[in-house]
Design an enzyme around this catalytic site. Structure first.
Site, PDB file in Angstrom:
ATOM      1  CB  ILE A  20    -102.568  -8.868  88.920  1.00  0.00           C
ATOM      2  CG1 ILE A  20    -102.147  -9.797  90.098  1.00  0.00           C
ATOM      3  CG2 ILE A  20    -101.365  -7.836  88.633  1.00  0.00           C
ATOM      4  CD1 ILE A  20    -101.135 -10.665  89.751  1.00  0.00           C
ATOM      5  CG  ASP A  21    -107.446  -8.070  85.882  1.00  0.00           C
ATOM      6  OD1 ASP A  21    -107.575  -7.130  86.518  1.00  0.00           O
ATOM      7  OD2 ASP A  21    -107.616  -7.939  84.662  1.00  0.00           O
ATOM      8  NE  ARG A  22    -112.270 -13.998  89.754  1.00  0.00           N
ATOM      9  CZ  ARG A  22    -113.767 -14.088  89.551  1.00  0.00           C
ATOM     10  NH1 ARG A  22    -114.557 -14.110  90.651  1.00  0.00           N
ATOM     11  NH2 ARG A  22    -114.274 -14.176  88.506  1.00  0.00           N
ATOM     12  CB  THR A  31    -104.150 -11.390  85.410  1.00  0.00           C
ATOM     13  OG1 THR A  31    -105.175 -10.942  84.490  1.00  0.00           O
ATOM     14  CG2 THR A  31    -102.676 -11.415  85.041  1.00  0.00           C
ATOM     15  NE  ARG A  68    -109.098  -9.002  81.211  1.00  0.00           N
ATOM     16  CZ  ARG A  68    -110.228  -9.107  82.101  1.00  0.00           C
ATOM     17  NH1 ARG A  68    -109.801  -8.794  83.429  1.00  0.00           N
ATOM     18  NH2 ARG A  68    -111.330  -9.854  81.938  1.00  0.00           N
TER      19      ARG A  68
END
Length: 308
Positions: free
Chosen positions: A124-126, A128, A235
């Site tokens: 998962i994104d930094r 998020t 996103r």
């Protein structure tokens, strides 16, 4: 286009500052001569770039606190805080979730993902927050990876998205690949990889906080379910449909929202079949405080647990 801007856009993973350094060091030649970073290219030049070999990165154990939601001999599920990078990479050689997992698990993580991504089944994104699962051995890793492919490993997200939603639910089925001009971003592109996101509206709000604290837009609390797992998928898909996520300065409004660091996106639910027992495991975690604070500002009637 300036040479440093052009080079950063063409070379994947190369920032503009790194591109400028290559130009300053004379490692970028145009017609055989060093190219200055502020030279404007017309598109008719021949440019040669000499890249350094990447510096080796080694993932080492680090004592970083973890919010562990579930753990046994095969898998561990962590509620990742916003701002924590998942695995080492250029620009983030340490201080990542992998470093923390190596310390907590005593090095007993699967090797399927390689030396820099031991145990990592999905990312998962930094910026998020939320649930991420890691495998402690190769058997578990291979089983969980197979579930990612057949969609039996289900991931549910909560987010606040801008704009007026006329429908109560929908699906975005649009291929995602690298942005054609900005290689650090993803985009819906014709030749991208298949990507499917299902969404549903849980609550609508008449005014949403914007840059500078100005309440100038309608917005909604969404539940999103991933059918595929492309980079930045939710996103990109929501932005593509005209509903960027609150606080997402990459795919939405460029100015940050007061009181919000990064996008208002949280991996709230995770369901998988245990690789050894075959039993279904379903987990949920509360929304982080800054997400809850945004909901309170909007007058939401929901609490912090995203479980219905």
């Amino acid at each position: 286009m300036r040479a440093d801007v052009w080079l950063a856009a063409r070379a994947e993973g190369l920032t503009r500052s790194a591109a400028a350094r290559l130009l300053e060091e004379g490692r970028v030649l145009c017609q055989g001569r060093p190219l200055a970073k502020n030279t404007r290219l017309t598109g008719r030049e021949t440019v040669a770039v000499s890249l350094r070999p990447p510096e080796p990165i080694e993932a080492l154990p680090q004592n970083i606190p973890l919010d562990i939601v579930y753990e046994d001999g095969d898998v561990i599920v962590v509620n990742k805080p916003k701002g924590l990078v998942v695995h080492p990479a250029p620009g983030h050689p340490d201080g990542t979730l992998v470093n923390a997992l190596l310390h907590h698990c005593g090095g007993t993580l699967s090797g399927v993902g390689g030396a820099l991504r031991p145990g990592i089944v999905h990312r998962i994104d930094r910026d998020t927050s939320g649930l991420i699962i890691a495998a402690k051995n190769d058997f578990a890793h291979q089983a969980l990876s197979a579930q990612l492919q057949d969609h039996s490993l289900a991931r549910t997200y909560a987010c606040i998205a801008l704009g007026r939603f006329r429908e109560d639910a929908g699906t975005v089925d649009a291929p995602i690949g690298r942005h054609p001009t900005d290689r650090k971003k993803m985009a819906v592109v014709p030749n991208g990889r298949p990507a499917v996101t299902h969404w549903e509206v849980l609550e609508r709000f008449s005014a949403c906080p914007g840059p500078g604290g100005v309440r100038n837009s309608t917005c909604a609390l969404l539940r999103c379910r991933l059918e595929t797992g492309r980079t930045h998928q939710i996103r990109v898909h929501l932005s593509h449909t005209g509903h960027p996520i609150l606080g997402d300065t990459v795919y939405g409004l460029k100015k940050p929202v007061p009181g919000l660091a990064g996008q208002c996106l949280h991996a709230a639910g995770l369901r998988f079949v245990h690789p050894r027992t075959g039993e279904a495991v379903e987990l949920a975690c509360p929304l982080p405080e800054e997400f809850q604070a945004q909901l309170r500002r909007l007058g939401s009637m929901r609490g912090g647990i995203f479980d219905d």
